[in-house]
Each structure stands twice: as C-alpha cells, then as structure tokens.
Design a protein around this motif. Structure first.
Motif, PDB file in Angstrom:
ATOM      1  N   HIS B 230       0.937  -1.102  -0.175  1.00 52.20           N
ATOM      2  CA  HIS B 230      -0.142  -0.151   0.040  1.00 52.20           C
ATOM      3  C   HIS B 230       0.985   1.331   0.079  1.00 52.20           C
ATOM      4  O   HIS B 230       1.679   1.479   0.987  1.00 52.20           O
ATOM      5  CB  HIS B 230      -0.946   0.069   1.359  1.00 52.20           C
ATOM      6  N   ASP B 231       1.203   1.978  -1.131  1.00 52.99           N
ATOM      7  CA  ASP B 231       2.051   2.879  -1.224  1.00 52.99           C
ATOM      8  C   ASP B 231       1.544   4.305  -0.494  1.00 52.99           C
ATOM      9  O   ASP B 231       0.134   4.542  -0.465  1.00 52.99           O
ATOM     10  CB  ASP B 231       2.181   3.491  -2.820  1.00 52.99           C
ATOM     11  N   ARG B 232       2.572   4.839   0.387  1.00 55.72           N
ATOM     12  CA  ARG B 232       2.279   6.225   0.875  1.00 55.72           C
ATOM     13  C   ARG B 232       2.972   7.342   0.411  1.00 55.72           C
ATOM     14  O   ARG B 232       2.790   8.405   0.701  1.00 55.72           O
ATOM     15  CB  ARG B 232       2.441   5.831   2.334  1.00 55.72           C
ATOM     16  N   TRP B 234       5.280   8.869  -3.097  1.00 51.95           N
ATOM     17  CA  TRP B 234       5.426   8.891  -4.431  1.00 51.95           C
ATOM     18  C   TRP B 234       6.695   9.700  -4.605  1.00 51.95           C
ATOM     19  O   TRP B 234       6.707  10.934  -4.116  1.00 51.95           O
ATOM     20  CB  TRP B 234       4.322   9.300  -4.951  1.00 51.95           C
ATOM     21  N   ASP B 405      -4.220  11.284  -5.932  1.00 48.23           N
ATOM     22  CA  ASP B 405      -3.858  10.615  -4.551  1.00 48.23           C
ATOM     23  C   ASP B 405      -2.246  10.370  -4.450  1.00 48.23           C
ATOM     24  O   ASP B 405      -1.582   9.969  -3.583  1.00 48.23           O
ATOM     25  CB  ASP B 405      -4.542   9.316  -4.527  1.00 48.23           C
ATOM     26  N   GLN B 408       1.055  13.237  -2.759  1.00 44.66           N
ATOM     27  CA  GLN B 408       0.909  13.331  -1.398  1.00 44.66           C
ATOM     28  C   GLN B 408       1.894  12.749  -0.540  1.00 44.66           C
ATOM     29  O   GLN B 408       2.722  11.918  -1.117  1.00 44.66           O
ATOM     30  CB  GLN B 408      -0.425  12.222  -0.676  1.00 44.66           C
ATOM     31  N   PHE B 410       1.988  10.745   2.314  1.00 44.01           N
ATOM     32  CA  PHE B 410       1.130  10.039   3.375  1.00 44.01           C
ATOM     33  C   PHE B 410      -0.226  10.696   3.340  1.00 44.01           C
ATOM     34  O   PHE B 410      -0.829  10.184   2.356  1.00 44.01           O
ATOM     35  CB  PHE B 410       1.878  10.017   4.690  1.00 44.01           C
TER      36      PHE B 410
END
Lengths: 445, 430
Positions: B230-232, B234, B405, B408, B410
């Motif tokens: 689950h990527d948080r 980038w 999304d 961000q 997180f």
C-alpha cells in the motif's frame, strides 16, 4: 491501515451549522432564506446550466466575441444509486462550481447558490481567439461554515502565458470566501480540455470541483463550429462531453462529519460519467424536466448534464472525453467503431486511429468521432419518448467499475448510445442539437 | 520587512533552493555539449561517466542500505546502488550511467545485502553476464559478499532503466534501480540522431513509489508480503515534493542526491529535454502545466511522428523522452500590452486584499507580468508574514502525476510526485 467509515449520526457538523444558522437567523430576523432562492434559471430545460456558445461575433476591432462567465464555488449533495439524497443513507457530500449571473453582487450570488452545487461543473464552450473572462466567487460551504477553504480555477492543458491565471495556489493566488477574482483566458488552440480547482487539489477535485472546457476552432475557410479541430476530417453533427470520475464516498462522508482523511487510502466505490452512475446515466433531459420518478427529481438540480448519447442513423457523433478521476480507464464502445481524432486538445492528424476501446488516464482528454449505424428493427433496442431506437453500450471494460458500491446488479461507468429510427418520411427523428449533451425530445419550459 | 525570503522555518529549505539557484545562471553549469560535470551542477541531470578508455566504459556499483527521508519527517529503510568508484555510499536512485552510442559498457556489481542481487537492462540486447550463481533472469552476485559483471554494447541512443533482476517485486521496490542514458553520435546535446532533438539542458524525472510498511518489514527481517503493498510515498528522483525541488547534492538529503526542479528561459531558441522513466509498479499520468510537451521517444525508440500532449501516462517500466519549451505568446506588458482584467481602484492587479497566499507561503512574485515584481517591486504589498520565494518575477508551474492521490506525502498534499518548472524571463534573472 483501517478505512474508518464515520457514521452519519455525528453531530459536530450539525452543531457548527446550527450555530451559524442561529446567528444568521437573528441577523436576518427570521427572513425566509429558502424563498429568497429561485430555482436555477435553466432547471428543467435540460440545458447543462451554461448558455450555449454564441459563436464568434465580429467586433468593430476585428476581434471575436468576448465571453463573460460567473462561477461560484460551494457545496451540496450528489445523488447516486444507494446514496439518494432523500434516503436514510443520504446523498454524497460534494464541493463544486455553479454558474451565476455576471451582474449579481457577491451577496446576491451567495444567497442564490450557496449549498446548491451541480456536478459536474458547468460545461464551458468557447471559441478559439475568443477572450474568456471567468469571475470566480467563493460562496462558502453551507454544510461546513467552519471550513474557510479558498478556491481557484485551473484550466488543465491550457498553454498558460501567466502563472496567476493557472490557478495553482502555491505558485499564484487563491480566492477566499465571499471574494471575487477575475480569471482571463485567450484560447489559441482548439480542442477538449478540462478545468478544476487546484486548491488542496487531491481533495477538491475528488469532491467534485471539475468540469470540461472545450474550444471550437476559429470558423472560416469551410471550418464551422461543427468541426472539432480546424480540419475537415473532424466534422460532426452532434456532440457529447463525457467527464469520467470516481467517487470514494468515505472522504466525502468524513468531510461532512468534520473528520480527516488519509488520501493515500483513496479507494473509490462509485464510477460516474458526468456525475451520474448507471442506471442514472440513461435519464434524458425530458425525464428530469418532468421529474418522471424520485431519481429524476433528485438529478434535476444536482446532476443536470446528460450522460445518454442519442444519434440519428448516419450522423457523426463527437465524444469529448476527459478523465479527472485518479484511476486509468478503458472505455469500450460495443458494436460501433470510433475514430480518435484528437488527444489532449491536439489534432492527431496522421496519428488518428480507429478503435473500440479508448484507454484514458487521469488528466487526459480524447476526441472520438463515430458514425451512427443505420437503424435496424431486428437489432436490440427499445422505445423512449424520442421514438424507436437501437441500443449500443459504451462502458468501462473493467467490470469492477460497473457497480454501485454494494448495490446489486449493473452500475457505474456505463451508458447507452441510442440510434433512432427515422420518421415515416425518412427524415431524421432527432432535431439539431442546440448545445452539447442536449437530449430529445426537448422539454417545454 | 514583511518578506522573509531566507527565513529558516519548516519550509526554509525551499528558500535555500531559491537562494542557491540565484547564484546560477541557466545553462551555465549543466547540460551543454559535454556531459562530464566539471563542477557539481545545482539542478538537472547528473551523469556518472565511469572509467572511459576509447569506447570501453566501466562502472563499478555496490549495493548499500540507507534511508528515504520524507518531507513529513519519516525515514524509510531502503536498498540502493552506490558508485563504488566514489566511495560506494548509499543513494537512491542509483548513479545515472551515461554512455555513448556504440560504447562497450561493463558494469561490475559488488553485493553487501543479505539477498543475492543482479542487474538487468531493459532495452539492451545481448547482455553478457557473469556472477556467483545463475538466477531466474540473469547471473547474480551472492548474498553479503558476492559479485557479478555485465557487459553489453549500447546499440542505440535513448533513455533506459537499469534495475535488479532478482526478486524484483522486493528489490526494485526497495530502491535497486537507476537510469541509463545512451547519447547519440550526433552530439551530447541531442537526444537522438535527429537534429530536431537538440536541447538546451536536460533533466531526469525518474518515478517510483514507496510502501513504508513493507520496507520496515525488510528492516526488521520479517516476511515481505508483496500482496499487502500500500503505497504512501511517491517519488521523483528518489525525493518527494517539496524536497525534490532542492538542489542536487544538498547535504540534508544524503542518500537522495538528485533534485527534480526544471528550469527554462522564456522564448529560448532550444527546448529542454525531459528524460522520464517509471521504475515503479503503477502507471503514472504525468501532467505539465504551462505548455504542452512534445513526445519524441518512447522506451529509447524515437517516434516516427512526434506529437504534443498535456498528459503522458508513463507505464510501469516505460521511458519517455519529452521536449518542453515555454513561450511568452501573449507578451503581456504592464504598459505596452496590459492584461485586460479589471484593475482595482487602488494598487496593482490582483487586489491583495481579496486573495489568499496559501499557508502564507508563495512562489508568486505578486505581479502577473513575467520579469516584474519579485524581490523589489511588490514586497510591501504582501500580507504580513507572507514568505515569498521569488527572485525577479519568474513564473513557476507545477508538473505532477494527475492521479492526485499520488501527490501526497502519506496524507499531506502538494507533496509526492509533484515538481515545479521555473520559467525565467528572457535573459534570466538580473
């Protein structure tokens, strides 16, 4: 990471609302707020709450006409299957843009439209080299009077000669509550674009502050408003804007409940075209005007832009597609070949291609033209107020996106192309479109 | 003074960026006809050239562990490639390997990680490999102390990835990736053997995603369950906004040496070259503000027909070469050609009583005309406490993934996979 659904019973927002309303009530000495707000002028006509583009008009100085538009930024509710506004679940809380009168004072504009958002944002229909002024007024949020977010207009894809009109608050300015700001654009390149608020963009775009803007080519030398680009291969008879979005209802519900959201938890549960999710995508302008059922009555003043595609046999239909969701979509036309003539407001020329499935990413635009096939009574179809039709489907190929959250059956990002039988004298049964996305029969006001 | 340009606060590093940039005239220290960096460039592509002997080029890479430092203060355990010829310290992404078309390229890999590691070169053909053991895709360097070597002829110019070929679902995610640039025979200031691909300066924009929880499991020696990803965060060039607009090699981002700020001069006769590659697993729709991009190549292959767009969806593992320029097409001028917007009765447009500078921090000069405002003209008309990162009325536009999304850190916006392009007035800042 748990995705926590906030029960709608929470009352923090209500306390805020009651507090402000109480103050207002005292200030206005009981004046009936609701009666001060007329229905939006175009409600019931099916017109997608934007005056039709008058087209270029010669000015004495030789320039083309000027467009003055007035936008308001505010909040409201979206009606989706499983989330009807007049149901225990309630509508989905939205931000967005409304179209107002250029001459209204800020106070009058707020009185008329605060809390009455439309989804998607108004279709902006302009012509190349036409000076476009958009005065943005921040009307504030009716449901969240504590939330003093600013707003902007970012014309996505515009070759912008000014950062101040690009609408990115970190590198220019944004518009606070109860203030105006004049945006100015001189579009030099025809094609299909989109626009959205760039203030806290992840939140405001998902909350619904986005719409389609398109630029018709400068007419002349055989080019008319019925060309997508200044090229004869892009001629069309009828046009539809199709704005693709997803909705993750949790951040919407959280905002209403004065709660935060971790945006890297984004996981949509609705998929919409022009703010409507199937079967709402099949409602016509007439259905809404006549409020044929409770759903039509909810859509009428919330999601007025038709997602249904109507055609006479042999007509060239232009689909102006844009995506402002955060997922990539493969949109498939079943039974009709499309020709993609434009991409990102750029004429493709020799790169134009025929296809049945258009792959489109967030922030991308496509102009696709198809020729409506002949009417054949032996093919699948139906009958509506405009007559007998053959039906073709335009759908997201990802079946996971053909649902409405936990509702049973088909839903989501799918609509119909209806090709109508000609009249007995073989004349086409649908009249000429007066504005994009107009469906027939035309409602009588 | 209301304007506190070098105020060292939470966003003080942004101020330092501008301060450092101000010492740099565009085009003077990076890019240009030779790519061997005479001095460390402040922004733009930083080449590692290896040991060159005729057409033989040798690179020595080592694996290392380190940390991604996020703008929110989080530290995420990473694996990376270091340049053994200059100490082999951890960095992410790995060194940018720059070679010439036709060069015979040898890359020697030394491993220090508890897993076997290898290298693959998508887009390169006939790669000869030798190592301690044969893995699924290629020969590997054994765990902890192994070594491997890879040799290929850089057959055609272009922008490519290099990355781990061992357990890629884990090792590439952990940071074992980098960019390979093959320059054409036509010259180092061309992207391809095509005169229309000449550029003024070049920039790397190497995309990736990070799931901090999976990395923490690797750090703790726990099972790596890839399906739970689950990527948080980038990243572009291993950094997230706003860290990524800081200069190359700033000392507070030790393991993340490469910045991603792009800088152009309005009306420059040459465009800048943007070497995009996606080392992540997701496709990223990358959207430039300010002007369209010209797409000239995909995956190291020049396109027979260039085209323009305003969003390029860069698929996982893909590379795109794009040209960008910015022209002052309307030539707005405060006296000769003023903007046709209503002028408030008092003060310049916009009326600052009625606008917001978000969070009291702005890159805007306060003046809508290119090259006006900035440091001198309008400093007293910003609201009290506004911090202004603008030198001379230059424009800034964001470039970002439009999967918003991903913009961000997180849960903090205007972060993640977003950078800025700085547009200087003709002639640059005085």
């Amino acid at each position: 990471m748990n995705r926590k659904l906030i029960p709608r019973k929470y009352s923090r927002r209500d306390f805020l609302k009651w507090g402000v309303r109480g103050t207002l009530g005292i200030a206005l000495a009981g004046s009936a707020l609701s009666t001060l707000r007329p229905q939006q002028a175009v409600a019931g006509t099916g017109r997608p709450f934007l005056t039709p583009n008058p087209g270029p008009v010669a000015r004495p100085d030789g320039q083309t006409a000027v467009r003055h538009l007035r936008f308001g930024a505010t909040d409201g509710f979206l009606s989706l299957p499983g989330r009807r506004v007049n149901s225990p679940a309630g509508g989905v809380y939205m931000f967005g843009f409304v179209l107002g009168e250029v001459t209204d004072s800020i106070g009058d504009f707020i009185q008329k439209y605060k809390g009455r958002v439309r989804t998607p944002a108004p279709i902006v229909d302009v012509t190349e080299n036409q000076d476009v002024y958009i005065t943005l007024t921040n009307l504030g949020f009716e449901q969240r009077p504590d939330l003093d977010d600013s707003h902007t207009i970012h014309w996505h894809g515009f070759r912008n000669p000014n950062s101040v009109f690009d609408g990115v608050p970190e590198v220019s300015i944004s518009v606070p509550v109860a203030r105006d700001f004049p945006y100015f654009f001189r579009p030099r390149d025809e094609g299909t674009y989109m626009y959205h608020c760039h203030f806290e963009d992840t939140e405001h775009v998902q909350m619904g502050m986005d719409g389609i803007v398109f630029v018709r080519p400068q007419p002349g030398a055989g080019i008319t408003p019925y060309h997508a680009y200044a090229d004869f291969s892009t001629a069309f008879d009828r046009e539809y804007t199709l704005l693709l979005n997803e909705v993750d209802t949790i951040p919407h519900d959280n905002l209403l409940a004065v709660q935060g959201f971790v945006w890297s938890d984004y996981k949509p549960n609705y998929w919409v075209i022009n703010g409507r999710s199937y079967p709402d995508t099949l409602y016509t302008d007439l259905d809404l005007a006549n409020e044929v059922d409770a759903v039509a009555a909810e859509l009428k003043n919330r999601q007025p832009v038709s997602s249904l595609i109507q055609a006479n046999p042999g007509e060239k239909i232009l689909l102006r597609m844009a995506s402002l969701g955060y997922e990539q979509h493969a949109m498939q036309m079943m039974g009709i070949r499309m020709r993609v003539v434009g991409q990102d407001a750029t004429f493709l020329g020799p790169l134009a291609y025929d296809t049945h499935t258009i792959y489109i990413g967030p922030g991308e635009a496509r102009d696709a033209i198809f020729v409506a096939p002949p009417y054949n009574p032996n093919l699948p179809g139906g009958t509506d107020a405009a007559g007998d039709y053959n039906v073709y489907w335009f759908k997201n190929r990802n079946y996971q996106r053909l649902v409405n959250d936990r509702e049973p059956g088909l839903g989501g990002m799918i609509t119909q192309v209806r090709v109508y039988a000609p009249n007995p004298d073989n004349s086409p049964s649908l009249p000429t479109q007066e504005w994009p996305n107009q469906t027939f029969p035309r409602p009588t006001v | 003074m209301l304007r506190k340009r070098l105020k060292w606060s939470v966003l003080g590093l942004l101020a330092l960026v501008v301060g450092l940039l101000s010492a740099t005239r565009p085009g003077s220290v990076f890019g240009g006809p030779t790519f061997a960096p005479a001095a460390l460039p402040n922004i733009g592509l930083v080449c590692t050239t290896g040991s060159v002997s005729g057409t033989q080029v040798v690179f020595n890479l080592t694996t290392a562990t380190g940390f991604y430092s996020g703008p929110d203060g989080n530290q995420v355990f990473m694996w990376g490639f270091g340049d053994a010829d200059s100490g082999g310290a951890f960095q992410m992404p790995g060194p940018v390997l720059c070679v010439h078309e036709g060069d015979t390229v040898t890359i020697n890999l030394t491993n220090t990680l508890p897993d076997p590691v290898s290298l693959v070169f998508p887009g390169q053909e006939n790669v000869a490999a030798a190592g301690d053991q044969q893995g699924l895709f290629t020969w590997e360097a054994a765990a902890n102390t192994g070594s491997a070597s890879y040799t290929f002829t850089a057959g055609h110019p272009g922008t490519f990835l290099y990355e781990s070929g061992t357990q890629p679902y884990k090792q590439i995610q952990m940071g074992l990736y980098g960019m390979l640039v093959v320059r054409p025979a036509m010259g180092d200031n061309f992207a391809y053997n095509d005169p229309d691909t000449q550029f003024r300066n070049e920039f790397m924009l190497l995309l990736h995603e990070i799931d901090p929880e999976l990395h923490a499991r690797v750090e703790r020696g726990e099972p790596y369950i890839v399906s739970e990803r689950h990527d948080r965060y980038w990243t572009i060039n291993g950094r997230s906004m706003p860290d990524l607009i800081a200069d190359n090699f700033v000392d507070w981002l030790k393991g993340q040496p490469y910045g991603a700020l792009v800088r152009v001069e309005a009306g420059d006769s040459l465009p800048v070259l943007l070497r995009f590659a996606n080392a992540g697993w997701e496709n990223h729709p990358f959207h430039p503000h300010g002007n369209h991009m010209t797409v000239i190549a995909r995956d190291g292959q020049p396109l027979p027909q260039k085209f323009q767009n305003f969003t390029t969806t860069i698929g996982s593992g893909q590379a795109y070469d794009l040209l960008f320029r910015w022209d002052n097409v309307e030539a707005w001028d405060v006296s000769a050609n003023p903007l046709p917007v209503p002028m408030p009765p008092a003060g310049p447009f916009p009326d600052r009583q009625n606008v917001v500078y978000k969070d009291g921090v702005t890159f805007y000069s306060g003046n809508p005309y290119l090259g006006e405002g900035g440091a001198t003209a309008y400093q007293d008309s910003f609201p009290p406490g506004t911090t202004v990162f603008n030198e001379c009325g230059e424009f800034y536009f964001p470039w970002h993934s439009h999967a918003l999304d991903e913009v961000q850190n997180f849960d903090e916006g205007f972060g993640g996979m977003l950078t800025l392009v700085r547009v200087d007035p003709p002639g640059g800042c005085p």
